[in-house]
Design a protein around this motif. Structure first.
Motif, short mmCIF file in Angstrom:
data_model
loop_
_atom_site.label_atom_id
_atom_site.label_comp_id
_atom_site.label_asym_id
_atom_site.label_seq_id
_atom_site.Cartn_x
_atom_site.Cartn_y
_atom_site.Cartn_z
N THR A 117 0.85 -1.18 0.00
CA THR A 117 0.00 0.00 0.00
C THR A 117 0.89 1.23 0.00
O THR A 117 2.11 1.14 -0.05
CB THR A 117 -0.90 0.06 1.25
OG1 THR A 117 -0.06 0.25 2.42
CG2 THR A 117 -1.73 -1.20 1.42
N ASP A 118 0.25 2.41 0.14
CA ASP A 118 1.05 3.59 0.45
C ASP A 118 1.30 3.63 1.95
O ASP A 118 0.87 2.75 2.70
CB ASP A 118 0.38 4.86 -0.07
CG ASP A 118 -0.88 5.28 0.69
OD1 ASP A 118 -1.18 4.72 1.78
OD2 ASP A 118 -1.59 6.18 0.21
N SER A 148 0.14 5.32 4.32
CA SER A 148 -1.03 5.46 5.19
C SER A 148 -1.89 4.20 5.20
O SER A 148 -2.90 4.13 5.90
CB SER A 148 -1.88 6.66 4.76
OG SER A 148 -2.47 6.42 3.50
N LYS A 179 -3.35 3.01 2.44
CA LYS A 179 -4.35 3.11 1.37
C LYS A 179 -3.84 2.46 0.10
O LYS A 179 -2.62 2.40 -0.13
CB LYS A 179 -4.69 4.57 1.11
CG LYS A 179 -5.36 5.27 2.28
CD LYS A 179 -5.63 6.73 1.96
CE LYS A 179 -6.27 7.43 3.15
NZ LYS A 179 -6.49 8.88 2.87
N PRO A 180 -4.76 2.00 -0.77
CA PRO A 180 -4.34 1.39 -2.03
C PRO A 180 -3.54 2.37 -2.88
O PRO A 180 -3.78 3.58 -2.86
CB PRO A 180 -5.66 1.03 -2.71
CG PRO A 180 -6.65 0.91 -1.59
CD PRO A 180 -6.23 1.92 -0.57
N THR A 223 -2.35 4.18 -6.36
CA THR A 223 -3.17 4.70 -7.44
C THR A 223 -2.42 4.67 -8.77
O THR A 223 -1.19 4.55 -8.81
CB THR A 223 -3.60 6.14 -7.15
OG1 THR A 223 -2.43 6.95 -6.97
CG2 THR A 223 -4.44 6.20 -5.88
N SER A 238 2.96 6.34 9.28
CA SER A 238 1.85 7.30 9.23
C SER A 238 1.73 8.15 10.49
O SER A 238 0.81 8.94 10.63
CB SER A 238 0.52 6.55 9.00
OG SER A 238 0.24 5.66 10.07
#
Length: 269
Positions: free
Chosen positions: A231-232, A234, A236-237, A239, A268
């Motif tokens: 992921t990133d 944080s 999150k997926p 992009t 994070s």
């Protein structure tokens, strides 16, 4: 790996074509490897050689001939057919500095994204002869053999790798340093092959920053197909906006969900 309902019907055809793209790009790259080939500077002053451009042209020609309705987003020649359902994301030589200086850890990255989801990826190491292949619903293969991440390592026992400490700047450098302090060992210089190391169970974490989508699109199916999480920072997926050349994306890949959660907690903060 994805459930049966999430497996694209044409995944085997896509993986076959991705492999053939790497086969087509490899000879020209190797012909210029350790040859003293010169380089020019892109707008961001990163080195680029004619080998990059020739490899991307070779891959684009095959995609355009065999899948004319698909889009292409390449590092060297940008975007064509950006609104297509399926987009091929190409980095012909990931690790150009390694390539120019004779280090064997550069790679060809071929990612396939469908409706915003990475469904297939190939990392090919022309100089090492190694290839990692990942696809939705398929276990990741290393040189044709199934591989899996190393599970159950706590953060204090984890081996961490990244391409370079110089890719971390400002507040993100402090966050990476905190993760490095928490891990057992850290190595640098892995380039894209670090994610293959993770998939094979040789390292437990890959943490990087200042990446563009063509730097990571191919790596997602490879990590996930080996049982890892990517992921990133944080959580999150990642992009894939077509034409997004902004090297501002962070990536954390981990061998399992628990280790990923621990790493994201630091990155994070």
């Amino acid at each position: 790996m994805s459930g049966a309902a999430d497996i694209p019907a044409d995944i085997d055809d896509i993986l076959d074509l991705a492999g053939r793209l790497a086969d087509a790009a490899r000879p020209g790259i190797l012909a210029n490897y350790r040859s003293g080939i010169g380089h020019i500077a892109k707008g961001d002053e990163s080195p680029v050689t004619e080998a990059d451009r020739a490899a991307e042209r070779a891959m684009r020609d095959i995609i355009e001939a065999e899948r004319p309705n698909d889009g292409i987003f390449g590092e060297e020649f940008g975007v064509t057919n950006a609104d297509a359902e399926t987009v091929w994301i190409l980095d012909p030589i990931d690790g150009t500095k390694a390539f120019i200086t004779g280090k064997p850890v550069f790679g060809i990255l071929i990612g396939v994204v469908r409706n915003g989801r990475a469904i297939a990826g190939v990392t090919d190491g022309p100089a090492t002869g190694d290839r990692w292949t990942g696809g939705a619903g398929r276990q990741t293969l290393f040189n044709g053999q199934p591989v899996s991440t190393r599970k159950g390592q706590g953060l204090g026992d984890a081996w961490l790798t990244a391409t370079s400490p110089e890719m971390f700047q400002g507040a993100n450098k402090a966050r990476f340093d905190a993760l490095m302090d928490a891990a057992r060992y850290t190595t640098f210089g892995s380039e894209c092959q670090g994610y293959g190391q993770l998939a094979c169970g040789w390292v437990d974490l890959v943490c990087e920053d200042t990446l563009a989508p063509y730097d990571y699109a191919a790596l997602i199916p490879i990590v996930e197909g080996a049982g890892g999480v990517i992921t990133d920072w944080s959580g999150k997926p990642l992009t894939f906006a077509p034409g997004d050349d902004d090297k501002a994306h962070s990536v954390i890949a981990a061998a399992d969900a628990a280790l990923h959660k621990a790493a994201v907690g630091i990155l994070s903060a």
